[in-house]
Design an enzyme around this catalytic site. Sequence first.
Site, PDB file in Angstrom:
ATOM      1  N   ARG A 120       0.824  -1.217   0.000  1.00 53.46           N
ATOM      2  CA  ARG A 120       0.000   0.000   0.000  1.00 53.46           C
ATOM      3  C   ARG A 120       0.862   1.273   0.000  1.00 53.46           C
ATOM      4  NH1 ARG A 120      -2.302   1.165   4.700  1.00 53.46           N
ATOM      5  NH2 ARG A 120      -2.853  -0.996   5.059  1.00 53.46           N
TER       6      ARG A 120
ATOM      7  N   TYR B 175     -15.143  16.314 -14.981  1.00 50.08           N
ATOM      8  CA  TYR B 175     -15.625  14.937 -15.120  1.00 50.08           C
ATOM      9  C   TYR B 175     -16.730  14.699 -14.069  1.00 50.08           C
ATOM     10  CZ  TYR B 175     -15.761   9.974 -14.200  1.00 50.08           C
ATOM     11  OH  TYR B 175     -16.202   8.708 -13.954  1.00 50.08           O
TER      12      TYR B 175
ATOM     13  N   ASP C 108      -6.122  18.457 -13.645  1.00 48.18           N
ATOM     14  CA  ASP C 108      -6.371  17.106 -14.143  1.00 48.18           C
ATOM     15  C   ASP C 108      -5.931  17.081 -15.606  1.00 48.18           C
ATOM     16  OD1 ASP C 108      -7.475  14.791 -15.254  1.00 48.18           O
ATOM     17  OD2 ASP C 108      -9.120  14.754 -13.803  1.00 48.18           O
TER      18      ASP C 108
ATOM     19  N   LYS D  57      -6.903   6.124 -19.073  1.00 51.14           N
ATOM     20  CA  LYS D  57      -7.168   6.665 -20.404  1.00 51.14           C
ATOM     21  C   LYS D  57      -5.911   6.580 -21.280  1.00 51.14           C
ATOM     22  CE  LYS D  57     -11.254   7.395 -18.728  1.00 51.14           C
ATOM     23  NZ  LYS D  57     -11.143   7.480 -17.303  1.00 51.14           N
TER      24      LYS D  57
END
Length: 400
Positions: free
Chosen positions: A64, A117, A189, A214
């Site tokens: 993690r 978004y 972003d 993406k």
Amino acid sequence: MTNSPKRNTRAGFATRAIHHAYNPLDYHGALNPPIFMTSTYAFENASQGGDRFAGEEAGYIYHRVGNPTVSILEKRLAELEGGEAGLFTSSGMGAITAAFWSLLKAGDEVIADITLYGCTFSLLKHHMARFDVKAIFVDMANLDELRAAISDKTRIVLCESPTNPNMRLVDIAAVAEITAKTEAIFMVDNTYCTPYLQRPLELGADLVVHSATKYLGGHGDLLAGAAVGSQELIDQLRFVGIKEMNGAMISSFDAFLVMRGMKTLQLRMDRHCQSALRLAQFLEGHEAIEIVYYPGLESSPFHTLAKKQMSQYGGMIALELRGGMDAGRNLMDALELVTSAVSLGDAETLVQHPASMTHSTYEPEERIKHGFTDGLIRISVGLEDYEDIEADFAQALNTL
Ligand code: 3LM
């Protein structure tokens, strides 16, 4: 993990996207970085474990918090974005929430551009409010609106450029000039552009986030996110946001896939951009179409800004048909090669209807207020032969 100067420094974008932060000779000559499939790491002795937890000795502890495969990818993206450090997460939303959880506290304010978004919008509008973090939405094309909204409570200023789904642009350097005079962290972003087309940190932003699902991944086969910024900011995201709050660490297998995708990022982006420009020009001339939103078009109000801050105009197009929403849905159904699906940046050309899909998180009246209509159709231009993409749109438009 050698970052051999001979191999890596001052090389071109594609070279760094292929080689940076990895030398095969450090790993038995393996051309590709090994996928370290391990959740935990053995310590030599108890005091070493303690020192690692205390941050007094470098080294891996638990997946993690870090993994060697993921580290190579993080260094590579940081290099390409021009940032000190990088972080990969299990999704784009994982990166955005890691930033929010790490940097915000009750009473803070986030100023965001009006178009985001859908899930980022919903997170800000509905969910952060539950933790007493206020979101203020301003049209960042109007810098006076931003100046008026900033206060000593502003902790983050956030935008996308181009915006998802309607292709508005924000002048990143101009916003950075305003936020630099404040305590606010300017977060961009950069999903639509990737560092190949636009590098917000070089324009003055503090933090870049991505949906690596993406273009960075590029093949529609994984979910991933990323953040790049100063070492101090990225440490906060990693050791607070990811380690102790959302736990959204990327798997080492997905990190390997993103790295594989990034080796062809430049080639793919060149093709996405070339085909999108041609398709936008074709669509703009079609009688069934009311308006095409693409910053590469001379008719775009953002064309001059695009030339200033992007190296090409990207692979995404939005459009409105003369027949409104019904015509848009009919167009989607009439397409044969082009796939109806959300997401973007894949090899396949994808088309979707934001109002009922990616941006259904906005109320109908909010969509108008935030700059897009229910008739808007979004296209992610893929890597197929351009002639085949155009032919499919031509036949589908002729059915309307
Ligand atoms: C979409 N977008 O089709 P993940 N930032 C931007 C994005 O476009 C996205 C994220 C963050 C789409 C996903 S909609 C259900 C499908 C600019 C995602 C979030 O968590 O990796 O999906 O990234 O527009």
